[in-house]
Design a protein around this motif. Structure first.
Motif, PDB file in Angstrom:
ATOM      1  N   ASP A 106       3.501   5.393  11.656  1.00  0.00           N
ATOM      2  CA  ASP A 106       2.606   4.701  12.579  1.00  0.00           C
ATOM      3  C   ASP A 106       1.248   5.397  12.639  1.00  0.00           C
ATOM      4  O   ASP A 106       0.203   4.739  12.639  1.00  0.00           O
ATOM      5  N   ARG A 107       1.275   6.719  12.696  1.00  0.00           N
ATOM      6  CA  ARG A 107       0.005   7.454  12.728  1.00  0.00           C
ATOM      7  C   ARG A 107      -0.791   7.192  11.452  1.00  0.00           C
ATOM      8  O   ARG A 107      -1.996   6.980  11.487  1.00  0.00           O
ATOM      9  N   LYS A 108      -0.091   7.210  10.311  1.00  0.00           N
ATOM     10  CA  LYS A 108      -0.773   6.990   9.041  1.00  0.00           C
ATOM     11  C   LYS A 108      -1.351   5.581   8.958  1.00  0.00           C
ATOM     12  O   LYS A 108      -2.485   5.385   8.522  1.00  0.00           O
ATOM     13  N   VAL A 109      -0.544   4.615   9.383  1.00  0.00           N
ATOM     14  CA  VAL A 109      -1.008   3.225   9.341  1.00  0.00           C
ATOM     15  C   VAL A 109      -2.271   3.084  10.196  1.00  0.00           C
ATOM     16  O   VAL A 109      -3.255   2.466   9.760  1.00  0.00           O
ATOM     17  N   ALA A 110      -2.249   3.684  11.382  1.00  0.00           N
ATOM     18  CA  ALA A 110      -3.409   3.611  12.268  1.00  0.00           C
ATOM     19  C   ALA A 110      -4.627   4.249  11.611  1.00  0.00           C
ATOM     20  O   ALA A 110      -5.731   3.690  11.628  1.00  0.00           O
ATOM     21  N   ALA A 111      -4.403   5.403  10.983  1.00  0.00           N
ATOM     22  CA  ALA A 111      -5.508   6.104  10.320  1.00  0.00           C
ATOM     23  C   ALA A 111      -6.061   5.267   9.168  1.00  0.00           C
ATOM     24  O   ALA A 111      -7.284   5.162   8.979  1.00  0.00           O
ATOM     25  N   TYR A 112      -5.164   4.659   8.403  1.00  0.00           N
ATOM     26  CA  TYR A 112      -5.594   3.835   7.268  1.00  0.00           C
ATOM     27  C   TYR A 112      -6.397   2.635   7.755  1.00  0.00           C
ATOM     28  O   TYR A 112      -7.418   2.267   7.178  1.00  0.00           O
ATOM     29  N   ARG A 113      -5.921   2.031   8.849  1.00  0.00           N
ATOM     30  CA  ARG A 113      -6.638   0.886   9.419  1.00  0.00           C
ATOM     31  C   ARG A 113      -8.051   1.292   9.811  1.00  0.00           C
ATOM     32  O   ARG A 113      -9.014   0.576   9.545  1.00  0.00           O
TER      33      ARG A 113
ATOM     34  N   THR B  78      -5.469  -0.050   1.590  1.00  0.00           N
ATOM     35  CA  THR B  78      -4.819  -1.248   2.137  1.00  0.00           C
ATOM     36  C   THR B  78      -3.413  -1.404   1.587  1.00  0.00           C
ATOM     37  O   THR B  78      -2.461  -1.640   2.344  1.00  0.00           O
ATOM     38  N   GLU B  79      -3.280  -1.225   0.279  1.00  0.00           N
ATOM     39  CA  GLU B  79      -1.952  -1.383  -0.313  1.00  0.00           C
ATOM     40  C   GLU B  79      -0.986  -0.318   0.204  1.00  0.00           C
ATOM     41  O   GLU B  79       0.187  -0.596   0.468  1.00  0.00           O
ATOM     42  N   ARG B  80      -1.495   0.903   0.348  1.00  0.00           N
ATOM     43  CA  ARG B  80      -0.635   1.967   0.883  1.00  0.00           C
ATOM     44  C   ARG B  80      -0.207   1.653   2.305  1.00  0.00           C
ATOM     45  O   ARG B  80       0.947   1.835   2.678  1.00  0.00           O
ATOM     46  N   ARG B  81      -1.154   1.168   3.099  1.00  0.00           N
ATOM     47  CA  ARG B  81      -0.815   0.811   4.486  1.00  0.00           C
ATOM     48  C   ARG B  81       0.263  -0.264   4.505  1.00  0.00           C
ATOM     49  O   ARG B  81       1.234  -0.174   5.252  1.00  0.00           O
ATOM     50  N   GLU B  82       0.125  -1.246   3.612  1.00  0.00           N
ATOM     51  CA  GLU B  82       1.116  -2.326   3.568  1.00  0.00           C
ATOM     52  C   GLU B  82       2.493  -1.798   3.161  1.00  0.00           C
ATOM     53  O   GLU B  82       3.516  -2.221   3.694  1.00  0.00           O
ATOM     54  N   MET B  83       2.494  -0.861   2.216  1.00  0.00           N
ATOM     55  CA  MET B  83       3.772  -0.266   1.824  1.00  0.00           C
ATOM     56  C   MET B  83       4.427   0.447   2.999  1.00  0.00           C
ATOM     57  O   MET B  83       5.631   0.315   3.231  1.00  0.00           O
ATOM     58  N   LEU B  84       3.596   1.206   3.742  1.00  0.00           N
ATOM     59  CA  LEU B  84       4.146   1.943   4.883  1.00  0.00           C
ATOM     60  C   LEU B  84       4.659   0.982   5.948  1.00  0.00           C
ATOM     61  O   LEU B  84       5.721   1.200   6.544  1.00  0.00           O
ATOM     62  N   GLU B  85       3.910  -0.094   6.165  1.00  0.00           N
ATOM     63  CA  GLU B  85       4.349  -1.056   7.182  1.00  0.00           C
ATOM     64  C   GLU B  85       5.663  -1.712   6.771  1.00  0.00           C
ATOM     65  O   GLU B  85       6.568  -1.896   7.590  1.00  0.00           O
ATOM     66  N   ALA B  86       5.775  -2.038   5.486  1.00  0.00           N
ATOM     67  CA  ALA B  86       7.016  -2.642   4.985  1.00  0.00           C
ATOM     68  C   ALA B  86       8.174  -1.660   5.151  1.00  0.00           C
ATOM     69  O   ALA B  86       9.268  -2.023   5.617  1.00  0.00           O
ATOM     70  N   HIS B  87       7.922  -0.402   4.791  1.00  0.00           N
ATOM     71  CA  HIS B  87       8.989   0.588   4.914  1.00  0.00           C
ATOM     72  C   HIS B  87       9.347   0.821   6.379  1.00  0.00           C
ATOM     73  O   HIS B  87      10.516   0.965   6.728  1.00  0.00           O
ATOM     74  N   ARG B  88       8.331   0.812   7.214  1.00  0.00           N
ATOM     75  CA  ARG B  88       8.570   0.982   8.656  1.00  0.00           C
ATOM     76  C   ARG B  88       9.546  -0.067   9.165  1.00  0.00           C
ATOM     77  O   ARG B  88      10.457   0.224   9.937  1.00  0.00           O
ATOM     78  N   ALA B  89       9.348  -1.298   8.694  1.00  0.00           N
ATOM     79  CA  ALA B  89      10.213  -2.396   9.131  1.00  0.00           C
ATOM     80  C   ALA B  89      11.654  -2.159   8.658  1.00  0.00           C
ATOM     81  O   ALA B  89      12.599  -2.359   9.420  1.00  0.00           O
TER      82      ALA B  89
END
Lengths: 122, 122
Positions: A106-113, B78-89
């Motif tokens: 979550d922290r990483k996603v926020a940072a990336y955003r 962006t792609e990395r964030r999407e990967m993390l979000e997918a994995h988070r789910a």
DNA sequence: GCTTGAGCTGGAGTGCACTCCAACTCGTAC
DNA sequence: GTACGAGTTGGAGTGCACTCCAGCTCAAGC
């Protein structure tokens, strides 16, 4: 129930069901006159529980051990309980680790955003 | 840092570190005059994160993909964030399943305890 | 009576993620 | 100067958990 129906209901393949029987995870079911496996309904619950143990990371060898004890009846209750308690502890640890990792992601996603937004602003 | 120290600090074996480099999980480090790998300290954090992804069930192929993107720099955010979000789910789902299984194991342990007590009373 | 589909067996093959090995090179300590 | 420990390579081997396959039998439908 024949093997195909058990496969459909549990989501396992017929090959996997026969494999599980071979290694002792599932007790050999009765056979009909043609030599085909006839399963009772109770196998569905058992397979469901096995899948939960599997999905929470219990190893095949330990699941086989548990299945063996279960076959032996009530005199193995204590050992089964101990196995479940041990596995519970492992799962609890892994659960905590997963929560940490979720927080980190979550922290990483926020940072990336934030970085994406900033890049867009250029 | 040479490979042995990285191994000690991360708990991975030197073989695993070289294997991770071969498949692209870890960037090839600099070499000294004797051709030996010299790692920067930042590799420790990266390996730690990789291990967290690993321990939460991310597949090798996906970890490699993430590592590739990371190598390519900010344009892959962006792609990395999407990967993390997918994995988070995925992790969230598995977490819920683990909680269910913990509760089920607790019920079974309690039931087994009750039966053990009763058996003792005979 | 023949095709189709589900099931049977034993054994081989697969994919993942390492793990080990032989044969070699260095740098340091004695 | 030589023994030792840590490093190098490419490639083979391992363990787990299935997954697939050939060649067979059987029951039902046309």
């Amino acid at each position: 129930m024949m093997i195909g129906e058990v496969a459909t209901r549990t989501g396992l393949s017929t090959d996997t069901l026969r494999f599980y029987e071979k290694i002792g995870l599932i007790a050999p079911p009765l056979r009909n006159d043609a030599g085909r496996r006839i399963y009772g309904a109770e196998v569905l619950g058992w397979i469901g529980f096995l899948e939960q143990l599997n999905a929470t990371g219990m190893k095949q060898a330990d699941r086989v051990r548990y299945a063996e004890l279960r076959q032996q009846g009530d005199c193995t209750l204590t050992e089964r309980r101990e196995m479940l308690e041990a596995h519970r502890a492992v799962v609890a640890t892994r659960l905590a680790l997963m929560e940490d990792t979720m927080a980190l992601m979550d922290r990483k996603v926020a940072a990336y955003r934030a970085m994406e937004k900033k890049a867009k602003g250029n």
